[in-house]
Design a protein around this motif. Sequence first.
Motif, mmCIF file in Angstrom:
data_model
loop_
_atom_site.group_PDB
_atom_site.id
_atom_site.type_symbol
_atom_site.label_atom_id
_atom_site.label_comp_id
_atom_site.label_asym_id
_atom_site.label_seq_id
_atom_site.Cartn_x
_atom_site.Cartn_y
_atom_site.Cartn_z
ATOM 1 N N SER A 2 0.800 -1.225 0.000
ATOM 2 C CA SER A 2 0.000 0.000 0.000
ATOM 3 C C SER A 2 0.833 1.276 0.000
ATOM 4 O O SER A 2 0.304 2.363 -0.223
ATOM 5 C CB SER A 2 -0.949 0.014 1.198
ATOM 6 O OG SER A 2 -0.222 -0.057 2.408
ATOM 7 N N SER A 3 2.136 1.150 0.257
ATOM 8 C CA SER A 3 2.996 2.340 0.293
ATOM 9 C C SER A 3 4.458 1.929 0.187
ATOM 10 O O SER A 3 4.777 0.732 0.147
ATOM 11 C CB SER A 3 2.777 3.121 1.602
ATOM 12 O OG SER A 3 3.170 2.340 2.716
ATOM 13 N N GLY A 4 5.342 2.921 0.149
ATOM 14 C CA GLY A 4 6.776 2.682 0.248
ATOM 15 C C GLY A 4 7.352 1.735 -0.789
ATOM 16 O O GLY A 4 7.032 1.823 -1.981
ATOM 17 N N LEU A 5 8.183 0.813 -0.316
ATOM 18 C CA LEU A 5 8.853 -0.119 -1.218
ATOM 19 C C LEU A 5 7.850 -0.984 -1.975
ATOM 20 O O LEU A 5 8.018 -1.237 -3.169
ATOM 21 C CB LEU A 5 9.812 -1.024 -0.434
ATOM 22 C CG LEU A 5 10.918 -0.369 0.389
ATOM 23 C CD1 LEU A 5 11.846 -1.427 0.970
ATOM 24 C CD2 LEU A 5 11.706 0.625 -0.445
ATOM 25 N N GLY A 6 6.808 -1.458 -1.280
ATOM 26 C CA GLY A 6 5.824 -2.330 -1.923
ATOM 27 C C GLY A 6 5.098 -1.641 -3.059
ATOM 28 O O GLY A 6 4.900 -2.226 -4.131
ATOM 29 N N LYS A 7 4.706 -0.405 -2.836
ATOM 30 C CA LYS A 7 4.037 0.366 -3.886
ATOM 31 C C LYS A 7 4.966 0.572 -5.078
ATOM 32 O O LYS A 7 4.558 0.399 -6.238
ATOM 33 C CB LYS A 7 3.592 1.712 -3.328
ATOM 34 C CG LYS A 7 2.931 2.619 -4.348
ATOM 35 C CD LYS A 7 2.586 3.977 -3.730
ATOM 36 C CE LYS A 7 2.015 4.926 -4.770
ATOM 37 N NZ LYS A 7 1.774 6.279 -4.207
ATOM 38 N N ALA A 8 6.218 0.932 -4.818
ATOM 39 C CA ALA A 8 7.187 1.157 -5.900
ATOM 40 C C ALA A 8 7.458 -0.133 -6.680
ATOM 41 O O ALA A 8 7.557 -0.118 -7.914
ATOM 42 C CB ALA A 8 8.487 1.717 -5.332
ATOM 43 N N LEU A 9 7.553 -1.251 -5.972
ATOM 44 C CA LEU A 9 7.753 -2.540 -6.641
ATOM 45 C C LEU A 9 6.542 -2.895 -7.500
ATOM 46 O O LEU A 9 6.693 -3.404 -8.622
ATOM 47 C CB LEU A 9 7.999 -3.637 -5.606
ATOM 48 C CG LEU A 9 9.345 -3.589 -4.876
ATOM 49 C CD1 LEU A 9 9.330 -4.517 -3.665
ATOM 50 C CD2 LEU A 9 10.494 -3.955 -5.820
ATOM 51 N N ALA A 10 5.350 -2.616 -6.995
ATOM 52 C CA ALA A 10 4.128 -2.884 -7.758
ATOM 53 C C ALA A 10 4.090 -2.074 -9.048
ATOM 54 O O ALA A 10 3.735 -2.587 -10.118
ATOM 55 C CB ALA A 10 2.904 -2.580 -6.901
ATOM 56 N N GLU A 11 4.455 -0.801 -8.952
ATOM 57 C CA GLU A 11 4.460 0.069 -10.135
ATOM 58 C C GLU A 11 5.440 -0.443 -11.188
ATOM 59 O O GLU A 11 5.121 -0.458 -12.380
ATOM 60 C CB GLU A 11 4.826 1.498 -9.721
ATOM 61 C CG GLU A 11 3.733 2.185 -8.911
ATOM 62 C CD GLU A 11 4.188 3.473 -8.231
ATOM 63 O OE1 GLU A 11 3.324 4.192 -7.720
ATOM 64 O OE2 GLU A 11 5.406 3.744 -8.217
ATOM 65 N N LYS A 12 6.605 -0.877 -10.744
ATOM 66 C CA LYS A 12 7.623 -1.375 -11.677
ATOM 67 C C LYS A 12 7.179 -2.690 -12.324
ATOM 68 O O LYS A 12 7.324 -2.875 -13.538
ATOM 69 C CB LYS A 12 8.949 -1.570 -10.939
ATOM 70 C CG LYS A 12 10.107 -1.993 -11.831
ATOM 71 C CD LYS A 12 10.443 -0.920 -12.846
ATOM 72 C CE LYS A 12 11.641 -1.322 -13.700
ATOM 73 N NZ LYS A 12 11.950 -0.305 -14.730
ATOM 74 N N CYS A 13 6.634 -3.587 -11.519
ATOM 75 C CA CYS A 13 6.183 -4.870 -12.056
ATOM 76 C C CYS A 13 5.042 -4.679 -13.060
ATOM 77 O O CYS A 13 5.020 -5.321 -14.116
ATOM 78 C CB CYS A 13 5.729 -5.785 -10.920
ATOM 79 S SG CYS A 13 7.090 -6.406 -9.893
ATOM 80 N N ALA A 14 4.105 -3.797 -12.735
ATOM 81 C CA ALA A 14 2.990 -3.527 -13.651
ATOM 82 C C ALA A 14 3.499 -2.952 -14.963
ATOM 83 O O ALA A 14 3.016 -3.308 -16.048
ATOM 84 C CB ALA A 14 1.998 -2.577 -12.993
ATOM 85 N N ALA A 15 4.486 -2.057 -14.876
ATOM 86 C CA ALA A 15 5.053 -1.441 -16.086
ATOM 87 C C ALA A 15 5.730 -2.471 -16.977
ATOM 88 O O ALA A 15 5.831 -2.277 -18.200
ATOM 89 C CB ALA A 15 6.045 -0.353 -15.688
ATOM 90 N N LEU A 16 6.169 -3.579 -16.386
ATOM 91 C CA LEU A 16 6.847 -4.636 -17.151
ATOM 92 C C LEU A 16 5.889 -5.749 -17.567
ATOM 93 O O LEU A 16 6.314 -6.803 -18.016
ATOM 94 C CB LEU A 16 8.002 -5.217 -16.330
ATOM 95 C CG LEU A 16 9.195 -4.276 -16.115
ATOM 96 C CD1 LEU A 16 10.187 -4.875 -15.124
ATOM 97 C CD2 LEU A 16 9.891 -3.972 -17.447
ATOM 98 N N GLY A 17 4.579 -5.508 -17.395
ATOM 99 C CA GLY A 17 3.585 -6.437 -17.910
ATOM 100 C C GLY A 17 3.011 -7.430 -16.926
ATOM 101 O O GLY A 17 2.205 -8.283 -17.307
ATOM 102 N N ALA A 18 3.411 -7.350 -15.660
ATOM 103 C CA ALA A 18 2.920 -8.317 -14.673
ATOM 104 C C ALA A 18 1.462 -8.083 -14.311
ATOM 105 O O ALA A 18 0.940 -6.975 -14.451
ATOM 106 C CB ALA A 18 3.775 -8.251 -13.413
#
Length: 268
Positions: A18-34
């Motif tokens: 919901s925030s911090g590292l987890g949110k940033a990781l989610a954004e990156k993974c989504a951008a790569l098609g996950a």
Amino acid sequence: MSKLKNLENKVVWITGASSGLGKALAEKCAALGAEVILTARRVDELESVRLALLHSEKHLSVAADITDEEQVLQAYKKVLNAKGRIDWLINNAGLSQRALIADTTMQTERAIMEVDYFSQVFLTKTVLPTFLAQKSGRIVFVSSVAGLLGTQYRATYSAAKGAVHMWANSLRAEVANEGVDVSVIFPGFVKTNVSFNALNGAGQPQGHQDEAIENGLEPEDFADISIKALLNGQEYIVIGGRKEVLGTWVSRISPSTLYKMIRKTKVK
């Protein structure tokens, strides 16, 4: 050690999303098609993150308190019912500490171990049969440079992060021939709310930002480096400033030198 070019059509489950590292990781993974599964306690915060992700309709918010085993089991069922598989599990949820050992109650010691160690172990053991049945996938633990070094004011946090690192090493050895990979990420200082939420000795959130955290790496930079390393199949990933990285090297080469360095370092 399997490598990937991107995460197209891969299901990535991230805790503490919901925030911090987890949110940033989610954004990156989504951008790569996950297809990203977001888990934290508050569904409204998860939905806010999900709706901001690229192709938001592909992703799923699954609220759960990871220290509640029944909620974790229900979350696991929801993920499998919705997606049918899990390709990456990123154990990111965590709780830090800012208190001297002499000032930390046993209740606080146990609370930190529950979040940073036992909950990670339970979720991974819950999901492991799916990875073994698939004979593929990667299990990721977000530990900490503190789990490699051990510093003042973070004794229990360091212990928990070190414990999950060792547990991951054993898991990696046990599943090595089953097509399942295991990675551990060791962040140094990253600019998140971790110090606001860090527990004092009485188990209450500290409520203010640390200077080192404020001057740390941006979460987006952390996520970029992390996901690139994971795609390359790396298993031991240290991410931080020069001081933190140097400390991890000294810890291997000359532990006694490290101990002297830590005693002289301002860490709060």
